[in-house]
Scaffold this active site. Structure first.
Site, PDB file in Angstrom:
ATOM      1  N   GLN A   1      38.402  38.291 -26.608  1.00  0.00           N
ATOM      2  CA  GLN A   1      37.893  36.923 -26.794  1.00  0.00           C
ATOM      3  C   GLN A   1      38.665  35.969 -25.880  1.00  0.00           C
ATOM      4  O   GLN A   1      38.287  34.810 -25.736  1.00  0.00           O
ATOM      5  CB  GLN A   1      38.069  36.471 -28.242  1.00  0.00           C
ATOM      6  CG  GLN A   1      37.344  37.345 -29.258  1.00  0.00           C
ATOM      7  CD  GLN A   1      37.738  36.974 -30.660  1.00  0.00           C
ATOM      8  OE1 GLN A   1      37.077  36.187 -31.334  1.00  0.00           O
ATOM      9  NE2 GLN A   1      38.844  37.528 -31.124  1.00  0.00           N
ATOM     10  N   ASN A   2      39.751  36.469 -25.312  1.00  0.00           N
ATOM     11  CA  ASN A   2      40.621  35.631 -24.484  1.00  0.00           C
ATOM     12  C   ASN A   2      39.991  35.401 -23.110  1.00  0.00           C
ATOM     13  O   ASN A   2      39.254  36.245 -22.600  1.00  0.00           O
ATOM     14  CB  ASN A   2      41.999  36.280 -24.316  1.00  0.00           C
ATOM     15  CG  ASN A   2      42.702  36.452 -25.654  1.00  0.00           C
ATOM     16  OD1 ASN A   2      42.334  35.812 -26.638  1.00  0.00           O
ATOM     17  ND2 ASN A   2      43.687  37.328 -25.703  1.00  0.00           N
TER      18      ASN A   2
ATOM     19  N   SER B   1      42.116  35.758 -35.575  1.00  0.00           N
ATOM     20  CA  SER B   1      41.876  35.294 -36.957  1.00  0.00           C
ATOM     21  C   SER B   1      40.551  35.827 -37.468  1.00  0.00           C
ATOM     22  O   SER B   1      40.237  35.695 -38.648  1.00  0.00           O
ATOM     23  CB  SER B   1      41.868  33.756 -36.987  1.00  0.00           C
ATOM     24  OG  SER B   1      40.879  33.258 -36.084  1.00  0.00           O
TER      25      SER B   1
ATOM     26  N   CYS C   1      23.124  21.770  -5.696  1.00  0.00           N
ATOM     27  CA  CYS C   1      22.189  20.808  -6.317  1.00  0.00           C
ATOM     28  C   CYS C   1      22.813  19.452  -6.595  1.00  0.00           C
ATOM     29  O   CYS C   1      22.140  18.525  -7.041  1.00  0.00           O
ATOM     30  CB  CYS C   1      21.625  21.402  -7.611  1.00  0.00           C
ATOM     31  SG  CYS C   1      22.826  21.407  -8.974  1.00  0.00           S
TER      32      CYS C   1
ATOM     33  N   CYS D   1      28.287  20.554  -7.821  1.00  0.00           N
ATOM     34  CA  CYS D   1      27.699  21.734  -7.205  1.00  0.00           C
ATOM     35  C   CYS D   1      27.266  21.424  -5.771  1.00  0.00           C
ATOM     36  O   CYS D   1      26.599  20.414  -5.520  1.00  0.00           O
ATOM     37  CB  CYS D   1      26.479  22.156  -8.032  1.00  0.00           C
ATOM     38  SG  CYS D   1      25.560  23.528  -7.318  1.00  0.00           S
TER      39      CYS D   1
ATOM     40  N   HIS E   1      33.946  35.969 -24.237  1.00  0.00           N
ATOM     41  CA  HIS E   1      33.854  34.500 -24.231  1.00  0.00           C
ATOM     42  C   HIS E   1      34.051  33.921 -22.850  1.00  0.00           C
ATOM     43  O   HIS E   1      34.317  32.725 -22.703  1.00  0.00           O
ATOM     44  CB  HIS E   1      34.872  33.904 -25.219  1.00  0.00           C
ATOM     45  CG  HIS E   1      34.526  34.188 -26.655  1.00  0.00           C
ATOM     46  ND1 HIS E   1      35.440  34.065 -27.671  1.00  0.00           N
ATOM     47  CD2 HIS E   1      33.372  34.602 -27.236  1.00  0.00           C
ATOM     48  CE1 HIS E   1      34.858  34.385 -28.826  1.00  0.00           C
ATOM     49  NE2 HIS E   1      33.604  34.714 -28.576  1.00  0.00           N
TER      50      HIS E   1
END
Ligand code: BV8
Length: 243
Positions: free
Chosen positions: A97-98, A190, A151, A148, A115
């Site tokens: 998740q890090n 957690s 765009c 960007c 993530h």
């Protein structure tokens, strides 16, 4: 005490911010953690980004700088050693998740960043082709959100915010790894953020042995066959001692 590891085992590992705490990086929900210092809705949601993109870029740029200054610790290295031990006859998947990149800098190779990553950026404009693929970016955008080149829209950190879907291919690969593993090892989380929090249920359903290494017992600790309380950098090297 070790986990009696065999070179033909299939191991899936899930890590959270706790494994990087021993490298000096803040966790999210511990006292003094990131969600105590910042309003998560302001810095880790699409709405927060649209409301104040400069604030979000300051938040992620500070974390980029801290992660670059941090070193992988003994826990990151113990997992990389396990991956090498299993590489010829076993299977190893590291689901993290890090977003700090410390697993890769600690030698891990098969890493699923569910993530996203602090060190990747993409265009926030869904109509822009540069919103589909992220690129490596170690710049610190402390003086305003970058634009960007394609765009002219806002660029954003290529992380998954609350209310955003995870990359379906990455999530599928993570679920498949847990579905077919003999051992599901969870370190420093957690266990409250979904859908990743549901992986322990996938492991239990298929009969894997589930082991948790955490500083304190999280809400879901009763789901695990074994719980080892302590600092990951101290517990993992002995727990993953190789024959
Ligand atoms: C989704 C961004 C489908 C990157 C993160 C309402 C609307 C929309 C969705 C939801 C909703 N309500 C609930 C949800 C689902 C939501 C969710 O789960 N919310 C929870 C909090 C209730 N999930 C989502 O939104 C996900 N997407 O569901 O899509 C969808 C879409 C639209 C509408 C509905 C559904 C997206 C989730 C991803 C969010 N992004 N971060 C970044 O900035 O990093 S989550 C954030 O939490 C981090 O990524 C982090 O990794 C993750 C988990 O935290 P932990 O890693 O576990 O860290 P924590 O501090 O919590 O715990 C550390 C642990 O380590 C502690 O237990 C501590 O004891 C231990 N520890 C400390 N030191 C050590 C240690 N252990 C060992 N050694 C030590 N030394």
């Amino acid at each position: 005490m070790s986990l009696a590891l065999r070179p033909d085992m299939s191991v899936a590992v899930l890590t959270g911010a706790g494994i990087s705490a021993d490298s000096g990086l803040a966790t999210f929900r511990d006292s003094g953690g990131l969600w105590e210092q910042h309003d998560v809705t302001q810095v880790a949601t699409p709405e927060g980004f649209l409301r104040d993109p400069d604030l979000v870029w300051r938040f992620y740029s500070h974390r980029r700088r801290q992660a670059m200054a941090a070193d992988p610790n003994a826990a990151h290295r113990a997992l990389a050693s396990l991956e090498r031990f299993l590489e010829s006859r076993g299977r190893f998947t590291l689901i993290t998740q890090n977003v700090d990149g410390l697993h890769q800098r600690g030698g891990a190779r098969n890493v699923l960043e569910v993530h996203g990553s602090l060190f990747r950026t993409r265009c926030a404009n869904p109509a822009c082709p540069r919103s589909k693929t992220a690129w490596q970016d170690e710049e610190l955008h402390l003086d305003g959100a970058p634009r960007c080149g394609e765009c002219g829209g806002l660029l954003r950190p290529a992380v998954v915010w609350f209310g955003e879907h995870l990359d379906p291919e990455v999530l599928f690969a993570a679920e498949q790894a847990v579905k077919r593993c003999d051992l599901f090892l969870v370190v420093g989380t957690s266990g409250v953020v979904w859908p990743v929090a549901g992986l322990i249920l996938v492991a239990r359903d298929q009969g894997a042995r589930s082991v948790l290494v955490n500083l304190e017992p999280p809400e879901n600790h009763r789901y695990f066959d074994e719980v080892h309380l302590g600092r990951a950098a101290e517990v993992l090297p002995s727990l993953l001692a190789l024959p």
